[in-house]
Scaffold this active site. Sequence first.
Site, PDB file in Angstrom:
ATOM      1  N   SER A 188       0.805  -1.208   0.000  1.00 35.25           N
ATOM      2  CA  SER A 188       0.000   0.000   0.000  1.00 35.25           C
ATOM      3  C   SER A 188       0.845   1.268   0.000  1.00 35.25           C
ATOM      4  CB  SER A 188      -0.953  -0.050   1.200  1.00 35.25           C
ATOM      5  OG  SER A 188      -2.072   0.717   0.922  1.00 35.25           O
ATOM      6  N   TRP A 214     -10.051   0.653  -5.224  1.00 35.03           N
ATOM      7  CA  TRP A 214      -9.493   1.972  -4.876  1.00 35.03           C
ATOM      8  C   TRP A 214      -8.072   2.129  -5.422  1.00 35.03           C
ATOM      9  CZ3 TRP A 214     -10.890   6.571  -3.748  1.00 35.03           C
ATOM     10  CH2 TRP A 214     -10.113   7.437  -2.956  1.00 35.03           C
ATOM     11  N   HIS A 259      -7.769  -5.513  -0.005  1.00 38.96           N
ATOM     12  CA  HIS A 259      -6.530  -4.755   0.117  1.00 38.96           C
ATOM     13  C   HIS A 259      -5.739  -5.249   1.329  1.00 38.96           C
ATOM     14  CE1 HIS A 259      -4.088  -1.123  -0.273  1.00 38.96           C
ATOM     15  NE2 HIS A 259      -4.231  -0.917   1.011  1.00 38.96           N
ATOM     16  N   LYS A 301       4.190   2.027  -2.360  1.00 39.43           N
ATOM     17  CA  LYS A 301       4.644   3.229  -3.070  1.00 39.43           C
ATOM     18  C   LYS A 301       6.091   3.514  -2.647  1.00 39.43           C
ATOM     19  CE  LYS A 301       0.112   5.305  -1.834  1.00 39.43           C
ATOM     20  NZ  LYS A 301      -0.875   4.644  -2.628  1.00 39.43           N
TER      21      LYS A 301
HETATM   22  C1  GTR Z   1      -5.335   4.790   1.564  1.00 40.15           C
HETATM   23  C2  GTR Z   1      -4.724   5.582   0.484  1.00 40.15           C
HETATM   24  C3  GTR Z   1      -4.042   4.680  -0.490  1.00 40.15           C
HETATM   25  C4  GTR Z   1      -3.246   3.566   0.164  1.00 40.15           C
HETATM   26  C5  GTR Z   1      -3.827   3.116   1.465  1.00 40.15           C
HETATM   27  C6  GTR Z   1      -2.900   2.338   2.353  1.00 40.15           C
HETATM   28  O1  GTR Z   1      -6.056   5.534   2.433  1.00 40.15           O
HETATM   29  O2  GTR Z   1      -5.744   6.297  -0.140  1.00 40.15           O
HETATM   30  O3  GTR Z   1      -3.261   5.428  -1.380  1.00 40.15           O
HETATM   31  O4  GTR Z   1      -1.931   3.879   0.307  1.00 40.15           O
HETATM   32  O5  GTR Z   1      -4.295   4.138   2.230  1.00 40.15           O
HETATM   33  O6  GTR Z   1      -1.766   2.742   2.622  1.00 40.15           O
HETATM   34  O7  GTR Z   1      -3.397   1.302   2.795  1.00 40.15           O
END
Ligand code: GTR
Length: 441
Positions: free
Chosen positions: A269, A360, A410, A273
């Site tokens: 997540s 998402w 996720h 990045k």
């Molecule tokens: C969310 C964000 C994503 C992703 C996520 C995470 O809120 O919008 O870009 O990075 O967090 O880190 O699980």
Amino acid sequence: MRETNRILQAAGWAVVVGLSAGPTMAQPADANYDEAKVPAYTLPDPLRFADGTPVRDARDWTERRRAEVLRLFEVQVYGHSPGPPAALRSVVVESDPRALGGLATRRQVRVLLDGTETGPAFEILLYVPNAAPRPVPAFLGLNFGGNHTVHPDPGIRLSTAWMREGPGVVGHRATETSRGSGAASWPVERILDRGYALATAYYGDLEPDHAAGWRDGVRSRLGPGTSGRFAPDDWGAIGAWAWGLSRALDVLTKDTDVDGRRVAVIGHSRLGKTALWAGAQDERFAMVVANDSGEGGAALARRRFGETTETITRVFPHWFCSRYREYADREDALPVDQHELLALVAPRPLYVASATEDLWADPRGEFLAAKAAEPVYRLLGRAGLGVEDLPVPDRPVGKTIGYHRRRGEHALVAYDWEQYLDFADRHLLAGAQHLRPASSR
Ligand code: GTR
């Protein structure tokens, strides 16, 4: 792991704090999940210099175009990070040659970034499999909840740093009950059984993940933030976390049990990045894995599906350099897109992964970015993905670029790790001879 989520309502946003995934998610109700509404876009060509001339061969890429693309990401997206601190010193604060019932040697290493006990520091937890021939290849990744959350092993030092409220966290500090709370994302025994070392560190040691976190993180102690002001292209939190991964690699390359030329950087997540940005900047990382990294990670910014540049720079402005906000709803003006971040990893093995329910993060956009990075891999004599279409769920594909779309939500789970371990076996074991020598950047 049992998921304990807290739902907070903040100004029309649902903010879900989920510890299995680790992070927070903030998703507006009107986000686009309709392919028909994704606007038409044209991606910048990684194999064309900024002045429009073509990149003709591997040498053009390696000697000139790569640096040009890297600089665009620094100036427009993540900001510049400082180099390695000259005074960095590491101290082994705990070790056990027979940890986890004798399976591994555990070491906990404090990294003193300015060489002093009172300066900025972070702590690495390292497990080295006792059965594997030294030096071993390793996975290195930041964790969301403190090192003590990756495994219930009572020998892991309990983090004393600030952390997000959640199970076992009281007043923003970890308690004993949070031990092992992130273990579903870290199949430690399995990684060790497969012959890999695992190194991890708490991302909040480098910078607490909130808008004012920089004041308590490395960005206030080293580099431009010490003046209290950041220029539009100075590093953001992702830059600080990625920088920390490189500092962890500095330490691992000196550890005789670990093969510094075979360290894979991994993240989930926002930390996916981060792993990508670390791997893009620091060519010592032999392999890069981005799990469900989404917007600002592997997903194409120009594809407005799920999270967008506007949303991410509004909700998480501290992650990026402040200039990136200028591209909110103006992705076409960006001189780069995320396929070029992936291309910066070439020719090294890269794995991008998505999850079917993680819309998402835009699974298709993650796949398409990997696909659009392929021409750079080909130019450098590597096969890239080797498939044309988004694969069906649970079917891993790819050659030098791996990809899968796991069925589910996720998260970073055992299935994902199995694919990364298989991929690492192909690239870090058999292909070790083509790896670069360990050297400072
Ligand atoms: C969310 C964000 C994503 C992703 C996520 C995470 O809120 O919008 O870009 O990075 O967090 O880190 O699980």
